[in-house]
Design a protein around this motif. Structure first.
Motif, mmCIF file in Angstrom:
data_model
loop_
_atom_site.group_PDB
_atom_site.id
_atom_site.type_symbol
_atom_site.label_atom_id
_atom_site.label_comp_id
_atom_site.label_asym_id
_atom_site.label_seq_id
_atom_site.Cartn_x
_atom_site.Cartn_y
_atom_site.Cartn_z
ATOM 1 N N PHE A 47 -7.929 2.805 3.436
ATOM 2 C CA PHE A 47 -6.228 4.241 3.348
ATOM 3 C C PHE A 47 -5.504 3.644 3.046
ATOM 4 C CE2 PHE A 47 -4.148 7.854 4.366
ATOM 5 C CZ PHE A 47 -4.486 8.120 3.658
ATOM 6 N N ALA A 48 -5.065 3.010 3.204
ATOM 7 C CA ALA A 48 -3.376 1.650 3.051
ATOM 8 C C ALA A 48 -3.369 1.384 1.599
ATOM 9 C CB ALA A 48 -3.005 1.661 4.480
ATOM 10 N N GLY A 49 -4.528 0.957 1.860
ATOM 11 C CA GLY A 49 -4.323 0.229 0.524
ATOM 12 C C GLY A 49 -4.500 1.083 -0.689
ATOM 13 N N VAL A 50 -5.167 1.792 -0.846
ATOM 14 C CA VAL A 50 -5.376 2.343 -1.548
ATOM 15 C C VAL A 50 -4.418 3.527 -2.035
ATOM 16 C CG1 VAL A 50 -6.859 4.431 -2.326
ATOM 17 C CG2 VAL A 50 -7.716 2.827 -1.883
ATOM 18 N N LEU A 51 -3.845 3.540 -0.841
ATOM 19 C CA LEU A 51 -2.469 5.272 -0.805
ATOM 20 C C LEU A 51 -1.139 4.021 -1.353
ATOM 21 C CD1 LEU A 51 -0.508 7.442 -0.307
ATOM 22 C CD2 LEU A 51 -0.627 5.844 1.987
ATOM 23 N N LEU A 52 -1.292 2.691 -0.709
ATOM 24 C CA LEU A 52 -0.280 2.172 -1.687
ATOM 25 C C LEU A 52 -0.403 1.297 -3.033
ATOM 26 C CD1 LEU A 52 2.201 0.350 -1.545
ATOM 27 C CD2 LEU A 52 0.636 -1.942 -0.875
ATOM 28 N N LEU A 53 -1.117 1.320 -4.007
ATOM 29 C CA LEU A 53 -1.477 0.737 -5.112
ATOM 30 C C LEU A 53 -1.661 2.742 -6.073
ATOM 31 C CD1 LEU A 53 -5.267 -0.363 -4.713
ATOM 32 C CD2 LEU A 53 -3.610 -1.543 -5.931
ATOM 33 N N LEU A 54 -2.208 3.484 -5.099
ATOM 34 C CA LEU A 54 -1.646 5.052 -6.046
ATOM 35 C C LEU A 54 -0.205 5.025 -6.028
ATOM 36 C CD1 LEU A 54 -2.529 7.444 -6.937
ATOM 37 C CD2 LEU A 54 -3.170 8.261 -5.208
ATOM 38 N N LEU A 55 1.057 4.685 -4.850
ATOM 39 C CA LEU A 55 2.510 4.633 -4.770
ATOM 40 C C LEU A 55 2.568 4.162 -5.613
ATOM 41 C CD1 LEU A 55 3.123 5.758 -0.996
ATOM 42 C CD2 LEU A 55 3.046 7.524 -3.263
#
Length: 167
Positions: free
Chosen positions: A11-19
């Motif tokens: 989740f943190a990785g996906v959020l970082l990519l999205l941001l």
């Protein structure tokens, strides 16, 4: 075995990519521009006509990754008083050819005045500039092809800049 143990990391990785993606899409990577160039004004139909002037560029060049660059500020040509007195409309530069519309506005006596000054080409961060002025002698049947190139001190330098930017 719990498959949800790694979920916070994913989740943190996906959020970082999205941001990161949102940042790249919306951030315009501004660059402050403060340049003062010698310039040469000439008639492309009459190479013997020409005179030196100066161009001052002050403002911010916004350079977004996924859209055209936009310059906000002032582009002042010493020879043309209205470029110093009127407000420059933000110049959007087409990514394919580096060309934009150079237009100024002024409000006097409650009326809006619009000056479609010409077309401007630039390289990179205004390393070279070429302006094709609108025909200032439009009442005449004679067509005048006034150009201003910078940095340039003579016709040959000005023509070289025009060739590099327009051709």
């Amino acid at each position: 075995m719990n498959i949800f143990k790694g979920a916070p990391i994913v989740f943190a990785g996906v959020l970082l990519l999205l941001l990161s993606f949102v940042f790249l899409v919306f951030y315009d990577f501004p660059k402050k521009i403060d340049l003062d160039y010698p310039a040469y004004e000439y008639n492309s139909n009459q190479p013997e006509y020409g005179e030196e002037t100066r161009i001052k560029l002050q403002g911010v060049l916004k350079r977004p990754i996924f859209s055209d660059e936009v310059f906000s500020g002032k582009i002042i040509i010493d020879k043309y008083q209205e470029t110093a007195e009127y407000e420059l409309i933000d110049v959007g530069f087409h990514s394919e050819n580096g060309m934009g519309s150079l237009s100024y506005t002024n409000t006097s006596n409650g009326e809006l005045e619009l000056n479609l000054f010409g077309v401007i080409w630039k390289s990179d961060d205004f390393d070279m500039v070429n302006i094709m002025l609108n025909n200032p002698n439009s009442q005449s049947s004679e067509e005048i092809h006034l150009r201003i190139s910078a940095p340039a001190n003579n016709y040959n330098e000005a023509e070289r800049i025009e060739g590099n930017l327009i051709d």
